[in-house]
Structures are given as structure tokens and as C-alpha cells.
Design an enzyme around this catalytic site. Structure first.
Site, short mmCIF file in Angstrom:
data_model
loop_
_atom_site.label_atom_id
_atom_site.label_comp_id
_atom_site.label_asym_id
_atom_site.label_seq_id
_atom_site.Cartn_x
_atom_site.Cartn_y
_atom_site.Cartn_z
N ASP A 63 -10.49 -8.00 -17.47
CA ASP A 63 -10.86 -9.21 -18.08
C ASP A 63 -9.29 -9.86 -18.83
OD1 ASP A 63 -11.03 -10.81 -20.25
OD2 ASP A 63 -13.13 -9.58 -20.74
N HIS A 95 1.07 -0.91 -0.34
CA HIS A 95 -0.25 0.29 0.36
C HIS A 95 0.89 1.48 0.19
CE1 HIS A 95 -3.95 2.56 0.39
NE2 HIS A 95 -4.32 1.40 1.07
#
Length: 443
Positions: free
Chosen positions: A372, A155
Site C-alpha cells: 500500500d 533475480h
């Protein structure tokens, strides 16, 4: 989860081209020091049925990751210290695993506390960050051929927006036109230099530390569909022009205020915070839409009412707090007065005994459901359930797969959660822990 995830292989995926000598040291920006947690875990679940075998899919993921790490070179390094990454091309940590149940069996009633088994590493580090992998991936193959792709990327280097940028680029690298993939922008450090100083990290640790309290926490998912969100937005004042994220955040704030009152017998002061993306709040922000790093700031609002607050009032408070994070604020963060400004802001966020707190962050519109890799979009994008003896009331808001609803992952003290689940308006507007297989089939 009735079965155990079996680890099949562990390896490192190196970038397909070496990192140039002048890029061997990647410095964190000032705002990267805001992040107290080492990782922001994410799991993407994909059904089978496209005809491509799972071995082929895993190999494609690894080869494409190798290509994309050339551009996101810092993700192939190791943490040097709290200020920088050693971009040594050691690679990303990659785990292959399998689970002998079907994806549908798991998603029919997912155990949130078991989702961490789809992640490649411990979310909470038990030692220093020095020498740890910046990025970690796990691909778990279900009995049916479905996949879970778990990501634990530091992070310190990627916020939610930057993670969405990375996922988009990784998916693009699977295609034959990979030369046209999105190239990241590394301007964050020049915008908010840290000056090799950890003063913001030290101030942040004090602030975040005040938000944790002893208790036993639990995570639940609350699903808002489009009609429920519309009902909430209709309660805002005409001048507010409230967003769906602001409306749901304010509503959940009111629900937690009510739960606290039912638990303690009286209304306690309450504070809400929201992480705000600064990319559209920086002059010439079009240059930084692809920025890597944490371009975030914390908006906050308080409620000191001794009576039940009206929802429209809390919506105005949330809306007003977020609107204060503007061009002027980002200019101050970049200016000479930033230390005094940060000190003043964090004093307001330091929680005193007897004050309730709710932290919100939004994954909405970050493109996670668009990931995708060539075999369709994920059927579910998830966080993970949290358990332990320290509690920080925390909400993650995420899109549903159809893009119209919001899934709220709420972590609270168990007693507060028991009162929250009895809130009649919350019950009427949401489904609690629904199956991800039927996210569009709810009240």
C-alpha cells in the site's frame, strides 16, 4: 489488450544520498548463482478512486524510490559481471506509460501474453548481463486513473522474500515516519560466500538446461478457493500436517501426471521440484528475516509408479522433500563438503528423456498484496504469460487478494495443457482464468 501501451517518459531514479565508498562493490552469494533467469517479473494493479491525481502518485513513487534506494543501494547500480554489482548510483530505470482503456476493461478478461507490456524491460536478456540495470520499474496509468506498477529487479539480488522486504520498505518510505522504515540485512554473502568462483552457476546451467524441451508453451491461471484447498488438505494422512501450498502443489503434480498418461498412453516417471526459503532453516534465523539475496534451495520428489498415484502419497512425497531442507542441509551448504553435496543434488535433478518434470515456486505469504503506497492495496498481483518454442513445466502459486485462496499460474506444453484442462477433479475444484475483479466469487 485492444490498445497499445504508450511510453510517456524514460528516466533513471538516483538514490537521494550517495553510496559510501566501501559499499561500491556488491558481491553475489553462492546461492545467488542458483537463479538462471535475469528477472522475476511482478505487476501490481491498483484501482483509482482515492482522490489523488495520477501525476501526484507517479511523482510520489519516484521520490520515495529515490529515498529507499539509499538503503537498497545495490538496486541503483549496474551489473558488473556474474559475480557482482557496480554500485555506482546511476539509478534505477523508470518508465512512465499510459493506456487508453480502463483498468476494469483490462481486468475483466486479462490477456496473460500482453501483461509483459506493463513491464519496463525484456524479461529474457538477448545479450550479456554486464552493464544492465539491476532494477527496472514501469508505472502505467489507465484511462480511469488506475495504475499498474511493473517491477523487473535482478533475480541475482532479490528472491521472492527479499522482494517482499523491498516492497514493504518502499511503501513505508511514502509515509512521514519514513525514518523508521525497514533496513535490509546484507548477511547472505557472509553466510554463503562465492569465493569469486562460478562453479555453482555452471552446474546450475547444466541442470536447468536439461529441464527445457522443444514445444509450444501456454500459461493458464487456476484459482483454488479456501473450500477447495480444505478438500485437498483433508486427503492428506493424519501425520502429514500438510500446508496449503504443499497440498496444491501435490495435487497439481498428480494432475500433470494424469495429463501425461492421457497424452502418451502410459505413466512416465515424474519429478517435482519446489524452491524452499532457507531463512527459517538457518541457526539464528531471526537475524536474516530482512536478508537481501537468494536464500533458497531446491527440494525434489519423484514418482516412478506405473499406476495412478494416490494424492495422499504425492502429498507425503512433497512434504518429505521440503522437510529435508533443514538446519543440517544449510550447515552442509556452508561447509567444506558443499561442492560434493551440490553435485550429488543436481545429478538427481538432471532430467533424462522420457521423464516428466514440474517446477513449483510459491509467492504466498510474501506480502505482495500488502503493498500500500498510500492509495490502498493492489486489486491484483500478477506474473505474466509465457509463449515460445521451448517449454519448462512451471507453476507459480500466489495468494488471492483476500488471502484465503491460491492462484496457480501454470505454464505447460500446449498439448499437456489441453489434457490438464479436461481433468474432472481439477475442473471441479478450480476456476480457469477468472477475472481478477471477482477472485472471491468462484466455486
Amino acid at each position: 489488450m485492444a490498445s497499445t501501451v504508450e511510453i510517456v517518459r524514460k528516466e533513471t531514479i538516483k538514490p537521494s544520498s550517495p553510496t559510501s565508498p566501501h559499499s561500491k562493490n556488491f558481491k553475489f552469494s553462492l546461492l545467488d548463482q542458483l537463479m538462471p533467469c535475469p528477472y522475476a517479473p511482478l505487476v501490481l494493479f491498483y484501482p483509482s478512486g482515492d482522490g489523488l491525481d495520477t501525476v501526484g502518485k507517479v511523482n510520489l513513487l519516484k521520490s520515495s524510490l529515490s529515498k529507499i534506494l539509499t538503503h537498497f543501494y545495490m538496486l541503483a547500480g549496474k551489473m558488473k559481471d556474474d559475480l557482482s554489482i557496480d554500485c555506482n548510483d546511476e539509478g534505477a530505470y523508470f518508465v512512465e506509460a499510459r493506456l487508453n482503456i480502463s483498468l476494469n476493461d483490462f481486468l475483466c478478461r486479462p490477456d496473460l501474453l500482453q501483461i509483459h507490456k506493463f513491464l519496463p524491460c525484456e524479461v529474457v536478456l538477448k545479450g550479456p548481463i554486464e552493464g544492465t540495470f539491476v532494477s527496472n520499474f514501469q508505472v502505467t496509468v489507465f484511462e480511469c486513473g488506475g495504475l499498474a506498477i511493473g517491477l523487473c529487479i535482478s533475480h541475482k539480488v532479490l528472491d521472492g522474500h527479499a522482494l517482499g522486504t523491498f516492497l514493504k520498505a518502499w511503501c513505508s518510505s511514502m509515509a512521514s515516519e519514513a525514518e523508521n522504515l525497514m533496513v535490509p540485512d546484507f548477511s547472505a554473502y557472509s553466510l554463503f560466500p562465492s569465493d569469486d568462483d562460478l562453479w555453482l552457476r555452471d552446474s546450475t546451467n547444466v541442470m536447468w538446461g536439461s529441464l527445457f524441451k522443444p514445444g509450444k508453451c501456454i500459461t493458464k491461471r487456476f484459482l483454488f478457493n479456501a473450500s477447495s484447498i480444505a478438500k485437498l488438505k483433508a486427503q492428506a494422512t493424519l501425520k502429514s500436517r500438510i500446508t496449503r501450498v504443499e497440498a496444491v502443489s501435490a495435487f497439481l503434480w498428480r494432475c500433470t501426471i494424469t495429463a501425461s498418461k492421457n497424452r502418451h498412453g502410459f505413466h512416465r516417471p515424474s519429478l517435482i521440484t519446489h524452491l524452499v526459503n532457507l531463512r527459517r532453516r538457518i541457526v539464528s534465523s531471526s537475524l536474516y528475516e530482512k536478508s537481501i539475496g537468494n536464500l533458497l534451495w531446491i527440494a525434489s520428489a519423484k514418482c516412478n509408479s506405473e499406476h495412478e498415484p494416490e494424492l495422499y502419497h504425492l502429498m507425503n512425497e512433497v512434504k518429505g522433500a521440503i522437510s529435508k531442507v533443514d538446519y543440517k542441509l544449510t550447515d552442509r551448504l556452508r561447509g567444506n563438503e558443499r561442492k560434493s553435496m551440490v553435485t550429488e543434488s543436481f545429478k538427481e535433478l538432471t532430467i533424462l528423456d522420457g521423464t516428466d518434470y514440474l517446477s513449483c515456486t510459491s509467492w504466498c505469504k510474501l506480502g505482495f498484496y500488502e503493498a500500500d503506497f498510500g492509495w490502498g492495496k493492489p486489486i491484483w498481483v500478477s506474473s505474466y504469460g509465457i509463449g515460445g518454442t521451448m517449454v519448462m513445466n512451471f507453476v507459480i502459486l500466489n495468494d488471492t487478494s483476500c488471502g484465503e485462496g491460491i492462484e496457480a499460474w501454470i505454464t505447460l506444453d500446449e498439448q499437456d495443457m489441453s489434457f490438464l484442462q479436461q481433468d474432472p477433479e481439477l475442473v471441479s475444484l478450480t476456476s480457469i482464468d477468472p477475472s481478477p475483479l471477482h477472485l472471491t466469487e468462484h466455486p
